[in-house]
Design a protein around this motif. Structure first.
Motif, PDB file in Angstrom:
ATOM      1  N   UNK A 162       5.716  -9.422  -5.519  1.00 30.21           N
ATOM      2  CA  UNK A 162       5.709  -9.819  -6.926  1.00 30.21           C
ATOM      3  C   UNK A 162       4.750  -8.958  -7.728  1.00 30.21           C
ATOM      4  N   UNK A 163       5.201  -8.575  -8.921  1.00 31.58           N
ATOM      5  CA  UNK A 163       4.389  -7.702  -9.778  1.00 31.58           C
ATOM      6  C   UNK A 163       4.379  -8.279 -11.190  1.00 31.58           C
ATOM      7  N   UNK A 164       3.198  -8.427 -11.759  1.00 28.19           N
ATOM      8  CA  UNK A 164       3.082  -8.890 -13.142  1.00 28.19           C
ATOM      9  C   UNK A 164       2.294  -7.874 -13.943  1.00 28.19           C
ATOM     10  N   UNK A 165       2.900  -7.371 -15.023  1.00 32.95           N
ATOM     11  CA  UNK A 165       2.227  -6.347 -15.849  1.00 32.95           C
ATOM     12  C   UNK A 165       2.125  -6.851 -17.286  1.00 32.95           C
ATOM     13  N   UNK A 166       0.920  -6.803 -17.837  1.00 34.39           N
ATOM     14  CA  UNK A 166       0.727  -7.159 -19.252  1.00 34.39           C
ATOM     15  C   UNK A 166       1.124  -5.943 -20.091  1.00 34.39           C
ATOM     16  N   UNK A 167       2.281  -6.038 -20.748  1.00 37.58           N
ATOM     17  CA  UNK A 167       2.760  -4.878 -21.513  1.00 37.58           C
ATOM     18  C   UNK A 167       2.172  -4.880 -22.920  1.00 37.58           C
ATOM     19  N   UNK A 168       2.391  -5.955 -23.646  1.00 37.44           N
ATOM     20  CA  UNK A 168       1.856  -5.985 -25.015  1.00 37.44           C
ATOM     21  C   UNK A 168       1.271  -7.359 -25.348  1.00 37.44           C
ATOM     22  N   UNK A 169       0.760  -8.045 -24.344  1.00 38.51           N
ATOM     23  CA  UNK A 169       0.102  -9.343 -24.564  1.00 38.51           C
ATOM     24  C   UNK A 169      -1.143  -9.110 -25.412  1.00 38.51           C
ATOM     25  N   UNK A 185       1.926  -1.150 -24.883  1.00 34.70           N
ATOM     26  CA  UNK A 185       2.921  -0.085 -24.832  1.00 34.70           C
ATOM     27  C   UNK A 185       4.214  -0.467 -25.534  1.00 34.70           C
ATOM     28  N   UNK A 186       4.944   0.540 -25.894  1.00 33.04           N
ATOM     29  CA  UNK A 186       6.227   0.347 -26.559  1.00 33.04           C
ATOM     30  C   UNK A 186       7.380   0.662 -25.603  1.00 33.04           C
ATOM     31  N   UNK A 187       7.081   0.649 -24.345  1.00 29.76           N
ATOM     32  CA  UNK A 187       8.085   1.070 -23.361  1.00 29.76           C
ATOM     33  C   UNK A 187       9.262   0.088 -23.245  1.00 29.76           C
ATOM     34  N   UNK A 188      10.396   0.605 -22.852  1.00 24.01           N
ATOM     35  CA  UNK A 188      11.554  -0.211 -22.509  1.00 24.01           C
ATOM     36  C   UNK A 188      11.245  -0.865 -21.156  1.00 24.01           C
ATOM     37  N   UNK A 189      11.058  -2.180 -21.170  1.00 19.73           N
ATOM     38  CA  UNK A 189      10.579  -2.803 -19.937  1.00 19.73           C
ATOM     39  C   UNK A 189      11.631  -2.806 -18.827  1.00 19.73           C
ATOM     40  N   UNK A 190      12.908  -2.755 -19.202  1.00 23.60           N
ATOM     41  CA  UNK A 190      13.940  -2.697 -18.162  1.00 23.60           C
ATOM     42  C   UNK A 190      13.895  -1.366 -17.412  1.00 23.60           C
ATOM     43  N   UNK A 191      13.620  -0.289 -18.155  1.00 14.77           N
ATOM     44  CA  UNK A 191      13.507   1.035 -17.510  1.00 14.77           C
ATOM     45  C   UNK A 191      12.283   1.068 -16.603  1.00 14.77           C
ATOM     46  N   UNK A 192      11.191   0.443 -17.058  1.00  6.53           N
ATOM     47  CA  UNK A 192       9.973   0.393 -16.232  1.00  6.53           C
ATOM     48  C   UNK A 192      10.244  -0.419 -14.963  1.00  6.53           C
ATOM     49  N   UNK A 193      10.902  -1.552 -15.118  1.00  8.13           N
ATOM     50  CA  UNK A 193      11.222  -2.411 -13.978  1.00  8.13           C
ATOM     51  C   UNK A 193      12.065  -1.635 -12.961  1.00  8.13           C
ATOM     52  N   UNK A 194      13.061  -0.903 -13.455  1.00  8.85           N
ATOM     53  CA  UNK A 194      13.940  -0.147 -12.551  1.00  8.85           C
ATOM     54  C   UNK A 194      13.172   0.972 -11.861  1.00  8.85           C
ATOM     55  N   UNK A 195      12.313   1.650 -12.590  1.00  8.34           N
ATOM     56  CA  UNK A 195      11.550   2.758 -11.995  1.00  8.34           C
ATOM     57  C   UNK A 195      10.630   2.239 -10.875  1.00  8.34           C
ATOM     58  N   UNK A 196       9.957   1.112 -11.144  1.00  7.24           N
ATOM     59  CA  UNK A 196       9.084   0.526 -10.113  1.00  7.24           C
ATOM     60  C   UNK A 196       9.933   0.112  -8.912  1.00  7.24           C
ATOM     61  N   UNK A 197      11.074  -0.512  -9.184  1.00  6.75           N
ATOM     62  CA  UNK A 197      11.947  -0.971  -8.085  1.00  6.75           C
ATOM     63  C   UNK A 197      12.409   0.200  -7.227  1.00  6.75           C
ATOM     64  N   UNK A 198      12.820   1.285  -7.870  1.00  6.34           N
ATOM     65  CA  UNK A 198      13.272   2.461  -7.104  1.00  6.34           C
ATOM     66  C   UNK A 198      12.153   2.994  -6.208  1.00  6.34           C
ATOM     67  N   UNK A 199      10.955   3.092  -6.759  1.00  3.97           N
ATOM     68  CA  UNK A 199       9.810   3.598  -5.969  1.00  3.97           C
ATOM     69  C   UNK A 199       9.485   2.647  -4.823  1.00  3.97           C
TER      70      UNK A 199
END
Ligand code: BTN
Length: 270
Positions: A162-169, A185-199
């Motif tokens: 499990x991973x929890x990241x404070x993006x813009x709290x 951050x202004x990042x697309x969180x779905x892209x971040x989620x996918x990138x972490x998952x792939x790694x």
């Protein structure tokens, strides 16, 4: 080519996608066949993962939520998980002889998250042993790896990371406001989620051969520092000397050198 779109925080918050759209958006970036479950709100993505079993034909299952009502951290702590301002995700997979060392898995996960945040958000992040990611001396992400045992608790059946990241709290509760921060951050969180998952999937599949400890050590906030460590309710001071190949922390105490590897130990830099 960038695989994520930059948007301002207001538009991130106002353009609320449906669960199905979010799931679809994550899927398009995934390199692997992953069962995916997306929730507007859930108690905890780790708890939800534990309630599932892996379907045949798919080795990994991903659980993502916009909000957690009972986000959990290590040592029975809670993980503050307000709506739409963080990434709350859990990856579930079948255990193998290589993955059952939860400490090693936690260190590998920490490296994957740091690499992803650095690549997609352009931030420089560090690791506080064993499972916390820090941005400028404040916690921005926590990792909770849990083993799921079979019915008679004799062997580990599956693992959930499990991973929890404070993006813009912006507003943290008073008990954590001095120690927590967000990427802002202004990042697309779905892209971040996918990138972490792939790694993470790559790391899990190659956990016995790939060395992530070198990078873990390079990113360590504790190595060489005076620390406090708490074990069985007793807090002592020590110097953090090294991290071994399984992710255990080697410390120097008044009583000699010790290796801290239990998940029940917390460490604080002096
Ligand atoms: C910690 O800080 O000790 C670990 C925090 C882990 C939080 C994540 S959020 C997604 C997943 N679901 C949970 O309930 N916990 C993890």
């Amino acid at each position: 080519m960038s695989i994520f779109k930059k948007r301002d925080i207001k538009s991130v918050l106002s353009q609320k996608n449906s669960s199905a759209q979010n799931a679809q958006s994550i899927k398009k970036h995934l390199n692997n066949n992953v069962d995916e479950y997306y929730y507007d709100s859930i108690d905890s993505t780790n708890s939800e993962a534990k309630r599932h079993t892996i379907h045949s034909g798919c080795d990994f299952a991903l659980f993502v939520a916009d909000h957690q009502t009972n986000g959990r951290g290590r040592l029975g702590r809670t993980f503050y998980s307000p709506s739409d301002t963080g990434l709350y995700m859990s990856l579930l997979f079948k255990n193998t002889a290589d993955t059952e060392n939860i400490l090693k898995l936690t260190t590998a996960t920490a490296v994957c998250v740091c690499e992803s945040l650095e690549k997609l958000c352009g931030v420089c992040v560090k690791i506080k042993w064993v499972n916390d990611i820090y941005l400028q001396n404040k916690k921005v992400c926590g990792i909770l790896c849990e083993a799921i045992t079979d019915k008679d608790h004799s062997s580990i059946d599956s693992i959930v990371v499990g991973i929890g990241i404070n993006l813009c709290t912006k507003d943290f509760p008073s008990d954590i406001k001095d120690i927590a921060t967000s990427l802002n951050t202004t990042i697309d969180k779905n892209a971040l989620c996918a990138d972490i998952t792939n790694r993470l999937i790559y790391a899990v599949k190659n956990i016995s051969s790939v060395s992530f400890i070198k990078e873990y050590k390079e990113r360590s906030l504790v190595l060489g520092k005076e620390i406090f460590y708490t074990q069985d309710g007793v807090t002592k001071s020590a110097t953090a000397l090294d991290i071994d190949s399984l992710g255990a922390l080697i410390i120097k105490t008044d009583d000699g050198t010790k290796t801290l590897s239990s998940g029940e130990i917390s460490v604080r830099v002096k």
